[in-house]
Design a protein around this motif. Sequence first.
Motif, mmCIF file in Angstrom:
data_model
loop_
_atom_site.group_PDB
_atom_site.id
_atom_site.type_symbol
_atom_site.label_atom_id
_atom_site.label_comp_id
_atom_site.label_asym_id
_atom_site.label_seq_id
_atom_site.Cartn_x
_atom_site.Cartn_y
_atom_site.Cartn_z
ATOM 1 N N UNK A 160 0.454 -0.732 -2.872
ATOM 2 C CA UNK A 160 1.221 0.030 -3.863
ATOM 3 C C UNK A 160 1.065 -0.667 -5.206
ATOM 4 N N UNK A 161 0.895 0.075 -6.302
ATOM 5 C CA UNK A 161 0.712 -0.559 -7.613
ATOM 6 C C UNK A 161 1.846 -1.522 -7.943
ATOM 7 N N UNK A 162 1.470 -2.691 -8.440
ATOM 8 C CA UNK A 162 2.437 -3.732 -8.783
ATOM 9 C C UNK A 162 2.530 -3.860 -10.296
ATOM 10 N N UNK A 163 3.735 -3.754 -10.815
ATOM 11 C CA UNK A 163 3.959 -3.929 -12.247
ATOM 12 C C UNK A 163 3.970 -5.422 -12.565
ATOM 13 N N UNK A 237 16.495 -7.193 -15.946
ATOM 14 C CA UNK A 237 16.370 -6.049 -16.850
ATOM 15 C C UNK A 237 15.509 -4.929 -16.268
ATOM 16 N N UNK A 238 14.407 -5.292 -15.607
ATOM 17 C CA UNK A 238 13.445 -4.289 -15.143
ATOM 18 C C UNK A 238 13.478 -4.044 -13.633
ATOM 19 N N UNK A 239 14.210 -4.855 -12.893
ATOM 20 C CA UNK A 239 14.226 -4.712 -11.446
ATOM 21 C C UNK A 239 13.459 -5.841 -10.774
ATOM 22 N N UNK A 240 13.708 -6.030 -9.499
ATOM 23 C CA UNK A 240 13.193 -7.201 -8.789
ATOM 24 C C UNK A 240 11.741 -7.077 -8.332
ATOM 25 N N UNK A 241 11.203 -5.868 -8.302
ATOM 26 C CA UNK A 241 9.868 -5.683 -7.746
ATOM 27 C C UNK A 241 8.807 -5.729 -8.844
ATOM 28 N N UNK A 242 8.535 -6.939 -9.319
ATOM 29 C CA UNK A 242 7.523 -7.108 -10.364
ATOM 30 C C UNK A 242 6.919 -8.500 -10.285
ATOM 31 N N UNK A 243 5.928 -8.725 -11.140
ATOM 32 C CA UNK A 243 5.256 -10.020 -11.147
ATOM 33 C C UNK A 243 4.879 -10.437 -12.552
ATOM 34 N N UNK A 259 2.483 -14.579 -10.161
ATOM 35 C CA UNK A 259 3.750 -14.915 -9.513
ATOM 36 C C UNK A 259 4.442 -13.599 -9.209
ATOM 37 N N UNK A 260 4.703 -13.342 -7.922
ATOM 38 C CA UNK A 260 5.321 -12.091 -7.506
ATOM 39 C C UNK A 260 6.680 -12.356 -6.892
ATOM 40 N N UNK A 266 8.642 -8.038 0.367
ATOM 41 C CA UNK A 266 9.591 -7.439 1.306
ATOM 42 C C UNK A 266 9.507 -5.917 1.327
ATOM 43 N N UNK A 267 9.040 -5.339 0.230
ATOM 44 C CA UNK A 267 8.952 -3.887 0.146
ATOM 45 C C UNK A 267 7.514 -3.380 0.310
ATOM 46 N N UNK A 268 6.697 -4.216 0.928
ATOM 47 C CA UNK A 268 5.374 -3.804 1.426
ATOM 48 C C UNK A 268 4.409 -3.336 0.343
ATOM 49 N N UNK A 269 4.375 -4.045 -0.772
ATOM 50 C CA UNK A 269 3.358 -3.776 -1.773
ATOM 51 C C UNK A 269 2.026 -4.412 -1.388
ATOM 52 N N UNK A 270 2.069 -5.418 -0.525
ATOM 53 C CA UNK A 270 0.872 -6.150 -0.122
ATOM 54 C C UNK A 270 0.706 -6.124 1.390
ATOM 55 N N UNK A 271 -0.549 -6.199 1.820
ATOM 56 C CA UNK A 271 -0.848 -6.256 3.251
ATOM 57 C C UNK A 271 -1.977 -7.263 3.469
#
Length: 313
Positions: A160-163, A237-243, A259-260, A266-271
């Motif tokens: 999933x795209x990572x911000x 400010x932007x939410x926890x799912x970023x790097x 750094x992610x 935990x929300x399966x952006x990576x495999x």
Amino acid sequence: MREYKIIEFSPENEQDKITGMTINSSLEDVMYFIHSLQEEMLLDNPDFLKLKSLCFELVCRLPLPVQLLQDTFILRGRENINGEVFSRISDLSYNPKQDKIGLGRFNLSGEPVFYGAVPITTHNASGQLTTICESCKELFDTNSVCDCKYFTIGKWNIVKPITTVVLTFFENAEEKSWHVGNLNPHYVKFISGMCNEEDREKCRQFYSFFSNAAAKKQVAGNSYLLTTAFFHALQEYYGEELGILYSSSMTDNTGLNLALSKGVLDNNYLSLEAAVMFKAMRDKKNFKSFTLFPCTDCASVTRDDRFRFSYIL
């Protein structure tokens, strides 16, 4: 692992979508917050909550250079200590043992963060070399007597795209990294087309201040509190799912790190797709030089969420 793809950092004509941008905070306000951060970091025991609050003020007031990472993968390395051999996905993910986590560049003590490397490859940069150098500072310790090290590198596919917030505006990185030299002008051009001269200066001060902090080699202790406070402010400010994308200090700024947040994993952006062990042998004639080579086959992850090497050299 197959030949690494180069991640193309090329924002697509965002100027066609936005006609202009104005930053309401004055340059004096921006510099006040930056100077306050600098002054706080001069103290023997900087106040982390104050640092975070000051960072939050800047994050709220200024635009951020952001890159979506997708259609590629991330490399993460971990040193094999005392003959251990990894075989589980969790072995190559963030550290789940909070009592074993010390203060890091973007994490507090006891706080898991996934540190990895961008899979770039040029004449002076390598994704696997970057993750190994960042995984073991002892490789650069001239007082170390160790002449052999083992590392395991995992290939994590982005599903999933990572911000990611881009912190590559560091002069040394622009000079030494082809990728940074290719990336930064896109953002500079974008800001130049969107902002007046004073607002461009606000952005320049903001980006360079935190890029410098992220890219420089730091001594142990409280030196990481500034960048960690910035990461915490971003997540608030932007939410926890970023790097954060930043220049690798351990490769003299030729490599690129990521750094992610824990939430990304935990929300399966990576495999995790596969893993390989590498061996680093110190050159006895040149103590600062190592020969690095893979010492196992490439082990794919199986249905039981494990990987198994067929041999180890």
